[in-house]
Design an enzyme around this catalytic site. Structure first.
Site, PDB file in Angstrom:
ATOM      1  N   ASP A 167       0.805  -1.212   0.000  1.00  0.00           N
ATOM      2  CA  ASP A 167       0.000   0.000   0.000  1.00  0.00           C
ATOM      3  C   ASP A 167       0.841   1.266   0.000  1.00  0.00           C
ATOM      4  O   ASP A 167       0.626   2.155   0.804  1.00  0.00           O
ATOM      5  CB  ASP A 167      -0.908  -0.069   1.259  1.00  0.00           C
ATOM      6  CG  ASP A 167      -1.908   1.067   1.329  1.00  0.00           C
ATOM      7  OD1 ASP A 167      -2.409   1.473   0.267  1.00  0.00           O
ATOM      8  OD2 ASP A 167      -2.175   1.539   2.445  1.00  0.00           O
ATOM      9  N   GLU A 418       3.383  -8.196   7.376  1.00  0.00           N
ATOM     10  CA  GLU A 418       2.121  -8.810   6.979  1.00  0.00           C
ATOM     11  C   GLU A 418       2.262  -9.935   5.959  1.00  0.00           C
ATOM     12  O   GLU A 418       1.570  -9.957   4.937  1.00  0.00           O
ATOM     13  CB  GLU A 418       1.151  -7.743   6.479  1.00  0.00           C
ATOM     14  CG  GLU A 418       0.865  -6.694   7.534  1.00  0.00           C
ATOM     15  CD  GLU A 418      -0.383  -5.866   7.267  1.00  0.00           C
ATOM     16  OE1 GLU A 418      -0.815  -5.813   6.112  1.00  0.00           O
ATOM     17  OE2 GLU A 418      -0.944  -5.313   8.224  1.00  0.00           O
ATOM     18  N   TYR A 474      -6.631  -3.175  12.816  1.00  0.00           N
ATOM     19  CA  TYR A 474      -7.506  -2.100  12.355  1.00  0.00           C
ATOM     20  C   TYR A 474      -8.945  -2.293  12.812  1.00  0.00           C
ATOM     21  O   TYR A 474      -9.876  -2.088  12.041  1.00  0.00           O
ATOM     22  CB  TYR A 474      -7.395  -1.961  10.832  1.00  0.00           C
ATOM     23  CG  TYR A 474      -6.051  -1.400  10.424  1.00  0.00           C
ATOM     24  CD1 TYR A 474      -5.836  -0.028  10.403  1.00  0.00           C
ATOM     25  CD2 TYR A 474      -4.979  -2.243  10.109  1.00  0.00           C
ATOM     26  CE1 TYR A 474      -4.600   0.500  10.061  1.00  0.00           C
ATOM     27  CE2 TYR A 474      -3.740  -1.726   9.770  1.00  0.00           C
ATOM     28  CZ  TYR A 474      -3.556  -0.351   9.747  1.00  0.00           C
ATOM     29  OH  TYR A 474      -2.333   0.178   9.418  1.00  0.00           O
ATOM     30  N   GLU A 512       0.971  -1.337  13.987  1.00  0.00           N
ATOM     31  CA  GLU A 512       0.062  -0.505  13.189  1.00  0.00           C
ATOM     32  C   GLU A 512      -1.319  -0.507  13.828  1.00  0.00           C
ATOM     33  O   GLU A 512      -1.777  -1.548  14.323  1.00  0.00           O
ATOM     34  CB  GLU A 512      -0.097  -1.033  11.747  1.00  0.00           C
ATOM     35  CG  GLU A 512       1.092  -0.802  10.863  1.00  0.00           C
ATOM     36  CD  GLU A 512       0.877  -1.258   9.415  1.00  0.00           C
ATOM     37  OE1 GLU A 512      -0.293  -1.340   8.972  1.00  0.00           O
ATOM     38  OE2 GLU A 512       1.881  -1.536   8.747  1.00  0.00           O
TER      39      GLU A 512
HETATM   40  C1  EVA Z   1      -3.312   0.566   5.760  1.00  0.00           C
HETATM   41  N1  EVA Z   1      -2.279  -1.413   6.575  1.00  0.00           N
HETATM   42  O1  EVA Z   1      -4.226  -0.129   5.378  1.00  0.00           O
HETATM   43  C2  EVA Z   1      -1.992  -0.091   6.129  1.00  0.00           C
HETATM   44  C3  EVA Z   1      -1.013  -0.162   4.993  1.00  0.00           C
HETATM   45  C4  EVA Z   1       0.253  -0.860   5.499  1.00  0.00           C
HETATM   46  O2  EVA Z   1      -0.734   1.128   4.509  1.00  0.00           O
HETATM   47  C5  EVA Z   1      -1.384  -2.407   6.559  1.00  0.00           C
HETATM   48  O3  EVA Z   1       0.980  -2.850   6.589  1.00  0.00           O
HETATM   49  O4  EVA Z   1      -1.704  -3.430   7.114  1.00  0.00           O
HETATM   50  C6  EVA Z   1      -0.079  -2.270   5.854  1.00  0.00           C
HETATM   51  O5  EVA Z   1       1.242  -0.841   4.548  1.00  0.00           O
HETATM   52  O6  EVA Z   1      -3.412   1.766   5.846  1.00  0.00           O
END
Ligand code: EVA
Length: 608
Positions: A167, A418, A474, A512
């Site tokens: 990404d 990942e 997330y 993250e």
């Molecule tokens: C995202 N999520 O969705 C981020 C990506 C990143 O930019 C991830 O490791 O899981 C990736 O590169 O914003």
């Protein structure tokens, strides 16, 4: 074994180093005729471009920005006559993703991998006391046999296009500085260091590799230039009384001077800045100088307007000022090794760095960051190409560790981002990569990899390899965003309870977490993408972090908005930045500042 020295270029009594940065001739090989037309002897046209920089964002033509294939660079350089008899190298900070180097029409070397330095030995190929022509063919195609992984497709109009399995925009070209070096024939090649702290004193163990047999002398100087220890021999120990340890926010650096001598004569000297500190994992704690430390900071990118991924010393300065302002103490070099100058700055500023090799996209999907949450499987490590990929990965890992092992800021290696670690086929691959990192690092720093959303306590086959378990999560964005955030929190806690029950006795960090947020959007009550929602998302996430003692760090995604491939999920790039791409704060920057300034540096450290 890397056949050239990875030491950062420096001028010393015995070494010369001249920057080759500036405007270079440039040509995209749109017709794929560069080889046939002998561009190696000089490229046609008058187009010039800055080095270092990504080529993409200078131009107004979309075909240029999206160009995938070979591009040619050319410059002229002068080799002083008094350099005759020395070894002459051209050192590229990086060429993304692969390069072929020609001097005066002759092929000198090639290098695979876009984020690590390499040298071209041109000693026998240059005209001394005269001008020489350097031509570099750079190729930016993505494959599954090199890192980062992706595909190159051909569109119906015949043009190639990059399809990253990651990404971030496939910025490329000569994105880092290029130097012309003159070294003595017998020179310092590599330096290994380990540290022992003994009460208020310290022992610096060193091992020097040189290209010859003459003896070596080592001396250590403090910040004021006073000599504090010395020793003879290629291997030895320097005893430092009342050592000033390298700490978070206090990046105290000593200067290690290593000289090859022949009686009174000095053959070569190299100066390496070092920071005396230890890093280890003990139970659930990350210890710096034997004291627990809690990581606060970011996943970053090298990314800015116009220059793209090109190293920009000004952007770097601003980024460190912002990180200090907000109370961060760390960052991860997502998703590739950064420019060496950034680690030097982190050394000086006392930042903790998780240093990541470019092993991203080891999950065959253009939107793996999202699809992982749906349970999608791609059997990535079952592919026939895995062996070739592993070779490239191990080579990059070696270049990374040899390049960065002497930075005190580097406290851990991130070996993959990942990957598809839910399949048994990943296990032998991980075994190799983790073993290699341990073998290469004299300081045996902790190793980690960032786990994707579907790598859960009951599905991930590889978490045991990690010394620090790093989660990319997330909940509240890709999973149950918006008004469903209460369900996101429930799922989040359920996962963490699962990890807790495994009793791994290892530290966990969040490598993250984040929510896309447009700096232009305010909305009361919140909606996803508004600044209000980013705040709600973080309030929930922080409450979860604070409920689990084994969580020893939080690195939010991302430091700043950054460029990606265009698509329906990205509004001119990824907008999860705490800062905009122009490095101004979104509202949550103030929330994070308040939180991070309050959290003690050893947060949750005592309870383990
Ligand atoms: C995202 N999520 O969705 C981020 C990506 C990143 O930019 C991830 O490791 O899981 C990736 O590169 O914003």
């Amino acid at each position: 074994m890397i056949e050239y020295s990875m030491l950062y270029p420096k001028v010393t009594v015995s070494r010369r180093c001249v920057s080759m940065d500036g405007m270079w001739k440039f040509k995209l090989d749109e017709k794929e005729e560069g080889e046939k037309e002998n561009y190696r002897e000089g490229i046609p046209g008058d187009e010039v471009i800055p080095v270092p920089a990504s080529f993409q964002d200078f131009y107004t033509d979309k075909d240029i920005r999206e160009f995938t294939g070979d591009m040619w660079y050319e410059t002229r350089f002068f080799v002083p006559g008094e350099w005759e008899g020395r070894d002459i190298f051209i050192r590229f900070g990086a060429a993304t993703h692969r390069a072929f180097v020609y001097v005066n029409g002759k092929k000198i070397t090639e290098h695979e991998g876009g984020f690590l330095p390499f040298l071209a030995d041109v000693t026998e190929h240059v005209t001394y006391n005269g001008y020489n022509r350097l031509v570099v063919k750079v190729n930016n195609e993505l494959t599954v046999t090199n890192i980062p992984c992706g595909e190159t497709v051909v569109l119906s109009n015949g043009k190639k296009m990059s399809k990253p399995y990651f990404d971030f925009f496939n910025y490329s070209g000569l994105q880092r500085s290029v130097y012309l070096l003159a070294l003595p024939k017998e020179s310092v090649f590599d330096i290994d260091l380990t540290y022992e702290i003994e009460g208020g004193d310290a022992k610096v163990n060193y091992k020097i590799k040189t290209t010859g047999e003459h003896p070596v002398e080592a001396a250590l100087y403090d910040k004021s230039g006073e000599k504090v220890a010395d020793s003879s021999g290629k291997e030895g120990a320097l005893h430092v009384e009342h050592a000033h340890l390298w700490q978070v926010g206090d990046g105290y650096l000593y200067c290690l001077k290593v000289c090859i001598v022949d009686g009174e004569e000095v053959i070569d000297c190299y100066e390496q800045e070092i920071g005396i500190r230890t890093v280890e994992i003990q139970g659930e704690n990350i210890l710096l100088n034997k004291k627990p430390v809690y990581l606060k900071g970011f996943g970053k990118h090298e990314d800015a307007d116009i220059v793209g991924r090109g190293f920009d010393i000004n952007v770097m300065k601003r980024d460190f000022e912002l990180m200090k302002w907000i109370g961060a103490n760390s960052f991860r070099t997502a998703h590739y090794p950064y420019s060496e100058e950034i680690y030097q700055m982190a050394d000086r500023e006392g930042f903790l760095v998780i240093d990541e090799v470019a092993a991203v996209g080891l999950f065959a999907s253009l939107m793996n960051f999202m699809e992982a949450s749906t349970g999608k499987q791609t059997a990535f490590f079952e592919k026939e190409t895995t062996g070739e990929l592993l070779k490239a990965h191990l080579k990059a890992l070696e270049e990374l560790i040899v390049r960065d092992k002497n930075h005190p800021c580097v406290i851990a290696w991130s070996l993959l981002n990942e990957p598809e670690s839910t399949n048994e086929a990943a296990v032998p691959y991980f075994e190799e990569v983790f073993r290699k990192a341990l073998e290469l690092d004299p300081q045996k720093r902790p190793r980690t990899f960032a786990l994707v959303m579907n790598s859960l306590p009951d599905t991930c086959k590889c978490y045991n390899f990690s010394d620090i378990i790093a989660l990319n999560r997330y909940y509240g964005w890709y999973v149950k965003g918006g008004y469903e955030i209460c369900d996101a929190e429930e799922l989040f806690r359920k996962e963490l309870d699962g990890w807790k029950n495994l009793k791994l006795n290892k530290p966990f960090i969040f490598s993250e977490y984040g929510a896309d947020t447009l700096a232009s959007e305010h909305k009361l009550p919140s909606v996803m993408w508004s600044q209000e929602y980013q705040r709600e998302y973080l309030d929930m996430t922080h409450q979860v972090f604070d409920s689990y003692d084994f969580i020893k760090g939080e690195q939010i995604w991302n430091f700043a908005d950054f460029q990606t491939t265009e698509g329906i999920l990205r509004v001119n790039g990824n907008k999860k930045g705490v800062f905009t791409r122009q490095r101004q704060p979104k509202d949550v920057a103030y929330l994070l500042k308040e939180r991070w300034e309050k959290l003690p540096s050893d947060y949750k450290g005592q309870k383990a």
